[in-house]
Design a protein around this motif. Sequence first.
Motif, short mmCIF file in Angstrom:
data_model
loop_
_atom_site.label_atom_id
_atom_site.label_comp_id
_atom_site.label_asym_id
_atom_site.label_seq_id
_atom_site.Cartn_x
_atom_site.Cartn_y
_atom_site.Cartn_z
N ASN B 38 0.83 -1.22 0.00
CA ASN B 38 0.00 0.00 0.00
C ASN B 38 0.86 1.27 0.00
N ASP B 39 2.01 1.21 0.68
CA ASP B 39 2.92 2.36 0.72
C ASP B 39 3.53 2.59 -0.66
N GLU B 40 3.78 1.48 -1.35
CA GLU B 40 4.43 1.58 -2.67
C GLU B 40 3.49 2.27 -3.67
N PHE B 41 2.19 1.99 -3.58
CA PHE B 41 1.25 2.72 -4.44
C PHE B 41 1.33 4.22 -4.13
N GLY B 42 1.42 4.54 -2.84
CA GLY B 42 1.51 5.95 -2.42
C GLY B 42 2.79 6.60 -2.90
N LEU B 43 3.92 5.88 -2.76
CA LEU B 43 5.21 6.41 -3.19
C LEU B 43 5.20 6.68 -4.69
N THR B 44 4.60 5.78 -5.44
CA THR B 44 4.54 5.94 -6.90
C THR B 44 3.79 7.22 -7.27
N ARG B 45 2.67 7.47 -6.57
CA ARG B 45 1.90 8.70 -6.83
C ARG B 45 2.75 9.92 -6.46
N ALA B 46 3.49 9.83 -5.35
CA ALA B 46 4.33 10.95 -4.91
C ALA B 46 5.39 11.26 -5.96
N VAL B 47 6.01 10.21 -6.51
CA VAL B 47 7.06 10.41 -7.52
C VAL B 47 6.44 11.03 -8.79
N TRP B 48 5.20 10.69 -9.07
CA TRP B 48 4.49 11.30 -10.20
C TRP B 48 4.37 12.81 -9.97
N PHE B 49 3.98 13.20 -8.74
CA PHE B 49 3.87 14.64 -8.43
C PHE B 49 5.24 15.33 -8.52
N GLN B 50 6.28 14.58 -8.16
CA GLN B 50 7.64 15.13 -8.24
C GLN B 50 8.00 15.40 -9.70
N GLN B 51 7.68 14.45 -10.57
CA GLN B 51 8.07 14.60 -11.98
C GLN B 51 7.22 15.63 -12.70
N LYS B 52 5.92 15.68 -12.36
CA LYS B 52 5.01 16.59 -13.07
C LYS B 52 4.93 17.96 -12.44
N GLU B 53 5.08 18.02 -11.12
CA GLU B 53 4.83 19.30 -10.44
C GLU B 53 6.01 19.72 -9.56
N GLN B 54 7.16 19.15 -9.80
CA GLN B 54 8.36 19.50 -9.04
C GLN B 54 8.20 19.35 -7.52
N ALA B 55 7.37 18.44 -7.10
CA ALA B 55 7.23 18.22 -5.65
C ALA B 55 8.52 17.62 -5.11
N GLU B 56 8.78 17.86 -3.82
CA GLU B 56 9.92 17.21 -3.18
C GLU B 56 9.39 16.04 -2.36
N VAL B 57 9.96 14.87 -2.60
CA VAL B 57 9.44 13.66 -1.94
C VAL B 57 10.42 13.14 -0.88
N THR B 58 9.93 13.09 0.35
CA THR B 58 10.72 12.56 1.46
C THR B 58 10.09 11.24 1.89
N VAL B 59 10.91 10.24 2.21
CA VAL B 59 10.36 9.02 2.79
C VAL B 59 10.87 8.88 4.21
N ILE B 60 10.04 8.22 5.03
CA ILE B 60 10.44 8.05 6.43
C ILE B 60 9.95 6.70 6.93
N THR B 61 10.73 6.11 7.83
CA THR B 61 10.24 4.92 8.51
C THR B 61 10.62 5.01 9.98
N VAL B 62 9.84 4.36 10.82
CA VAL B 62 10.21 4.23 12.23
C VAL B 62 10.68 2.79 12.37
N GLY B 63 11.98 2.62 12.57
CA GLY B 63 12.49 1.25 12.64
C GLY B 63 13.99 1.22 12.87
N GLU B 64 14.47 0.00 13.01
CA GLU B 64 15.90 -0.18 13.28
C GLU B 64 16.72 -0.13 11.98
N ALA B 65 18.02 -0.19 12.12
CA ALA B 65 18.93 -0.07 10.97
C ALA B 65 18.62 -1.10 9.88
N SER B 66 18.04 -2.24 10.27
CA SER B 66 17.73 -3.27 9.28
C SER B 66 16.70 -2.80 8.25
#
Lengths: 318, 248
Positions: B38-66
């Motif tokens: 489900n996150d990957e569908f969201g990321l794909t849409r975000a990258v679309w906004f980056q390419q079409k509308e110059q959006a800046e896309v940040t990703v974040i996770t709460v987790g360990e180094a793994s």
Amino acid sequence: MGILIYAESENGKFKKCALELASYGRAIANQLGVELIAASFNHSEYQTLGTYGVERVIQISDPKLEKFTAERYAANLASVVKENGVKLVLLSSSANAKYLAPLLAVSISAGYASNVVGLPESMDPLSIKRSCFTNKAFNTCVLDNELNIISLSNNSFGLKEEPKEIISETKSDVSSETNFVLEKVERASGQITIADAEIVVSGGRGLKGPENWHLIEDLASTLGAATACSKPVSDMGWRPHSEHVGQTGKPVASNLYIAIGVSGAIQHLAGINSSKVKLVINIDPEAPFFKAADYGVVGDAFEVVPELIEKLKAFKNS
Amino acid sequence: MKILVCISHVPDTTSKINFVDDDRAFDKNGVQFIINPNDEFGLTRAVWFQQKEQAEVTVITVGEASCEPTLRKCLAIGANRAFRINLNPTDGFQVAQQLSAHCKEENYDLIIAGRESIDYNGAMVPGMLSAHMGYNFVTNCIGLEIEGSTAKAKREIDGGIESISCELPLVIGAQKGLVEEKDLIIPNMRGIMQARQKSLTVLPPVDSQIKSTISKFEKPAPRGAVKMVDSDQIDQLIDLLHNEAKVI
Ligand SMILES: Cc1cc2nc3c(=O)[nH]c(=O)nc-3n(C[C@H](O)[C@H](O)[C@H](O)COP(=O)(O)OP(=O)(O)OC[C@H]3O[C@@H](n4cnc5c(N)ncnc54)[C@H](O)[C@@H]3O)c2cc1C
């Protein structure tokens, strides 16, 4: 302390999940010796809830609440919780209930567990079993908080009548204005949804093409069932995405799941695992789905399904 | 436009699910981890906004180094930068609090999270995050357009679709349908090389509360053997469904 259920209705009738929730709430209320309260929106016929054990219904009516919006509904439920000393809120697993649950949890600072599959294992602290890993496993979740919210998996408890004298109160809307506008709701009328269906008929790539879906649809309408499909079927545009079931699609928790021309990949099985009875029709005796099925027929769908429809019609008429 | 995509690092969909430590922990042994679908569908849409509308896309996770290889994969798909909040979270409540502390410093216009993860299926994080931030929220989101500061979103409901208009900032719960399966981006060599140069910042966790704990895992009870019915015995099948299974 009291227990509150959010009783969802549609077209003036309580949904089956609301009555299941009332049955579930009644069982917990009996254990604890506390009151079972229901909150409903824009709904006046409340006696049905009494049949399933609700003692008091709080009816919130306002033109602004005519259509569901998560924020407004959550604000009103939060206010009911605070005014009535509620300690446990029960929600269904409908799309709307799961939409408002996290908003409500933050606003009343409650613990929250979704996909709950049975009665609490203990009440103090609250400990419940829920499904996880998309139905590949369960976990026991301990919610050691003043206030908690549970969303019950649909069709996991069932309906149990336990009539109570029910009283009704009204309450006015407390939600505030927002810039959130619900512009349009499109809903296919008369269609049974996968979430509410007792029986789901599902087709896979073995049906060869969208032109053959009349087989699935006819069988579904004979049984009063919802229609579903495997992921590649929706990816290829044979069927709408909303019918895709499985790990990355919708979960199915029906009484009967009929899979036709579906191989039974692990991702497909994950989503439909909590259906009670599974019937698999597949031309390949080695199809992995047979290992997860209760009943199986090895045969060509194009021969078996028409015969099944015909014989079911005769059976229903007899 | 500043977009944040919240990423959950989850076992691959084909993973066998087993438990260790007296059934108190998930057995990661031999398990491949992926970006939550489900996150990957969201990321794909975000990258679309980056390419079409110059959006800046940040990703974040709460987790360990793994979890870092999963974040690197997001960078290879096209995200501009990544954050990891260094905490092995106990529940969704805690994840939402950690994320909101970060969001309060960054003022994102759009926050995307998967509608639920395929491991714990909590369906909590996007909604709780929106509540902490006081932002608009649309879950089960299957369509998103943005014009100026207004978002037009579609939500899948039981048996239909809702169309919504609201102002940014907005949090969405992404799912299949937000983008088509064929639009998912498989990182190429260039993307993978660039991802190594992009920033991945580790943040310390803030103080947060836990509202639930897991005391035990279990697997479904083994099922009985399948009953096979001959394809010329459909009457018998109907009889079994009616009299034995009692489902029709
Ligand atoms: C990350 C990921 C997530 C996924 N998520 C999901 C998911 O959520 N849901 C999902 O369904 N899949 C999912 N999949 C895909 C899954 O792995 C399978 O590819 C898919 O379920 C197969 O669909 P199918 O059974 O329709 O097709 P196939 O595997 O092609 O099976 C077709 C079946 O039809 C049978 N058949 C052929 N002709 C006939 C006939 N005339 N009569 C009767 N039977 C016939 C064949 O014997 C075969 O068993 C996912 C895959 C990945 C990688």
